[in-house]
Design a protein around this motif. Sequence first.
Motif, PDB file in Angstrom:
ATOM      1  N   ARG A 187       8.727   1.619   3.078  1.00  0.00           N
ATOM      2  CA  ARG A 187      10.063   1.906   2.522  1.00  0.00           C
ATOM      3  C   ARG A 187       9.934   2.828   1.325  1.00  0.00           C
ATOM      4  NH1 ARG A 187      14.890  -2.252   1.723  1.00  0.00           N
ATOM      5  NH2 ARG A 187      16.186  -0.972   0.370  1.00  0.00           N
ATOM      6  N   LEU A 188      10.842   3.781   1.254  1.00  0.00           N
ATOM      7  CA  LEU A 188      10.886   4.709   0.129  1.00  0.00           C
ATOM      8  C   LEU A 188      11.063   3.922  -1.154  1.00  0.00           C
ATOM      9  CD1 LEU A 188      10.956   7.751  -0.650  1.00  0.00           C
ATOM     10  CD2 LEU A 188      13.439   7.644  -0.318  1.00  0.00           C
ATOM     11  N   SER A 189      10.193   4.155  -2.139  1.00  0.00           N
ATOM     12  CA  SER A 189      10.235   3.332  -3.354  1.00  0.00           C
ATOM     13  C   SER A 189      11.310   3.794  -4.329  1.00  0.00           C
ATOM     14  CB  SER A 189       8.877   3.295  -4.046  1.00  0.00           C
ATOM     15  OG  SER A 189       8.518   4.553  -4.532  1.00  0.00           O
ATOM     16  N   GLN A 190      11.698   5.068  -4.249  1.00  0.00           N
ATOM     17  CA  GLN A 190      12.788   5.547  -5.080  1.00  0.00           C
ATOM     18  C   GLN A 190      13.260   6.886  -4.566  1.00  0.00           C
ATOM     19  OE1 GLN A 190      11.425   6.931  -9.064  1.00  0.00           O
ATOM     20  NE2 GLN A 190       9.613   5.740  -8.512  1.00  0.00           N
ATOM     21  N   ILE A 191      14.548   7.155  -4.765  1.00  0.00           N
ATOM     22  CA  ILE A 191      15.127   8.444  -4.363  1.00  0.00           C
ATOM     23  C   ILE A 191      15.574   9.168  -5.609  1.00  0.00           C
ATOM     24  CG2 ILE A 191      17.038   9.584  -3.180  1.00  0.00           C
ATOM     25  CD1 ILE A 191      16.815   7.621  -0.970  1.00  0.00           C
ATOM     26  N   ASP A 208      19.943   1.902   5.868  1.00  0.00           N
ATOM     27  CA  ASP A 208      20.111   1.109   4.653  1.00  0.00           C
ATOM     28  C   ASP A 208      19.145   1.548   3.556  1.00  0.00           C
ATOM     29  OD1 ASP A 208      18.047   0.070   6.355  1.00  0.00           O
ATOM     30  OD2 ASP A 208      17.957  -1.708   5.080  1.00  0.00           O
ATOM     31  N   ALA A 209      18.112   2.320   3.930  1.00  0.00           N
ATOM     32  CA  ALA A 209      17.116   2.821   2.970  1.00  0.00           C
ATOM     33  C   ALA A 209      16.349   3.945   3.662  1.00  0.00           C
ATOM     34  CB  ALA A 209      16.163   1.696   2.539  1.00  0.00           C
ATOM     35  N   GLY A 210      15.395   4.522   2.944  1.00  0.00           N
ATOM     36  CA  GLY A 210      14.513   5.520   3.538  1.00  0.00           C
ATOM     37  C   GLY A 210      13.236   4.841   4.007  1.00  0.00           C
ATOM     38  N   TYR A 211      12.803   5.162   5.221  1.00  0.00           N
ATOM     39  CA  TYR A 211      11.601   4.570   5.796  1.00  0.00           C
ATOM     40  C   TYR A 211      10.701   5.644   6.382  1.00  0.00           C
ATOM     41  CZ  TYR A 211      14.297   0.226   5.724  1.00  0.00           C
ATOM     42  OH  TYR A 211      15.049  -0.856   5.333  1.00  0.00           O
ATOM     43  N   ASP A 257       0.848  -1.205   0.000  1.00  0.00           N
ATOM     44  CA  ASP A 257       0.000   0.000   0.000  1.00  0.00           C
ATOM     45  C   ASP A 257       0.877   1.247   0.000  1.00  0.00           C
ATOM     46  OD1 ASP A 257      -2.389  -1.386  -0.082  1.00  0.00           O
ATOM     47  OD2 ASP A 257      -2.697  -1.322   2.088  1.00  0.00           O
ATOM     48  N   GLU A 258       0.369   2.302  -0.596  1.00  0.00           N
ATOM     49  CA  GLU A 258       1.146   3.520  -0.796  1.00  0.00           C
ATOM     50  C   GLU A 258       0.917   4.548   0.306  1.00  0.00           C
ATOM     51  OE1 GLU A 258       1.321   3.808  -5.609  1.00  0.00           O
ATOM     52  OE2 GLU A 258      -0.593   4.307  -4.637  1.00  0.00           O
ATOM     53  N   ILE A 259       2.023   5.224   0.650  1.00  0.00           N
ATOM     54  CA  ILE A 259       2.013   6.370   1.550  1.00  0.00           C
ATOM     55  C   ILE A 259       2.850   7.444   0.861  1.00  0.00           C
ATOM     56  CG2 ILE A 259       2.767   7.256   3.790  1.00  0.00           C
ATOM     57  CD1 ILE A 259       2.488   4.363   4.859  1.00  0.00           C
ATOM     58  N   ARG A 305       7.305  15.226  -3.757  1.00  0.00           N
ATOM     59  CA  ARG A 305       6.467  14.118  -3.275  1.00  0.00           C
ATOM     60  C   ARG A 305       7.300  12.846  -3.261  1.00  0.00           C
ATOM     61  NH1 ARG A 305       0.291  12.514  -4.290  1.00  0.00           N
ATOM     62  NH2 ARG A 305       0.209  13.868  -2.479  1.00  0.00           N
ATOM     63  N   TYR A 306       7.318  12.177  -2.096  1.00  0.00           N
ATOM     64  CA  TYR A 306       8.031  10.919  -1.921  1.00  0.00           C
ATOM     65  C   TYR A 306       7.022   9.796  -1.745  1.00  0.00           C
ATOM     66  CZ  TYR A 306      11.956  14.021  -1.155  1.00  0.00           C
ATOM     67  OH  TYR A 306      12.917  14.990  -1.309  1.00  0.00           O
ATOM     68  N   ARG A 307       7.251   8.700  -2.445  1.00  0.00           N
ATOM     69  CA  ARG A 307       6.343   7.547  -2.415  1.00  0.00           C
ATOM     70  C   ARG A 307       6.980   6.430  -1.598  1.00  0.00           C
ATOM     71  NH1 ARG A 307       5.859   3.124  -6.520  1.00  0.00           N
ATOM     72  NH2 ARG A 307       3.801   2.217  -6.282  1.00  0.00           N
ATOM     73  N   TYR A 308       6.227   5.957  -0.628  1.00  0.00           N
ATOM     74  CA  TYR A 308       6.655   4.851   0.221  1.00  0.00           C
ATOM     75  C   TYR A 308       5.672   3.702   0.046  1.00  0.00           C
ATOM     76  CZ  TYR A 308       9.579   8.257   2.738  1.00  0.00           C
ATOM     77  OH  TYR A 308      10.510   9.212   3.072  1.00  0.00           O
ATOM     78  N   LEU A 309       6.186   2.472   0.170  1.00  0.00           N
ATOM     79  CA  LEU A 309       5.338   1.281   0.080  1.00  0.00           C
ATOM     80  C   LEU A 309       5.434   0.513   1.394  1.00  0.00           C
ATOM     81  CD1 LEU A 309       6.287   0.107  -3.521  1.00  0.00           C
ATOM     82  CD2 LEU A 309       4.306   1.454  -2.813  1.00  0.00           C
TER      83      LEU A 309
END
Length: 139
Positions: free
Chosen positions: A135-139, A111-114, A77-79, A87-91
């Motif tokens: 988790r951030l889906s892309q930077i 280790d990633a964006g959360y 699900d997206e946040i 805009r940052y997309r997290y899953l």
Amino acid sequence: TDLKIYTITIPKIHIKSATVEIDGKDLKKTLIAWPTSVPPGTFGNNIIFGHSELPQFANPGNYSGIFTEIMSLDDGDEIYLDYDQVRYRYLVVDKKVVEPTDLSVLEQRFDAGYVTLITCVPPGTIWKRGVIRARLSQI
């Protein structure tokens, strides 16, 4: 940047551009980002607290119960976090219930964006904490 305010959108549970205040003081007026959180879109853990309330009173536009439905989120699900005009997309990658004394959910991992969402569960009580990690889906 020194921004102290950003917004969160969670389409599945109808939260639209809710205000998040970094180191805020009043969960009835905004969601609150833990003061040691990293900013959205960076490596590390952005931690956001919000109230829950009995489901029959919940309204995704009212901060007194805005996080009532977060435990209905599932993997994938997206946040969205909107910060400094980006805009940052997290899953969603994890969901759990912990004791109020379990501070491991506040830990930083780089280790990633959360983003970690925390509220009281069952809704309307203070017995336990419901935790959603995305988790951030892309930077």
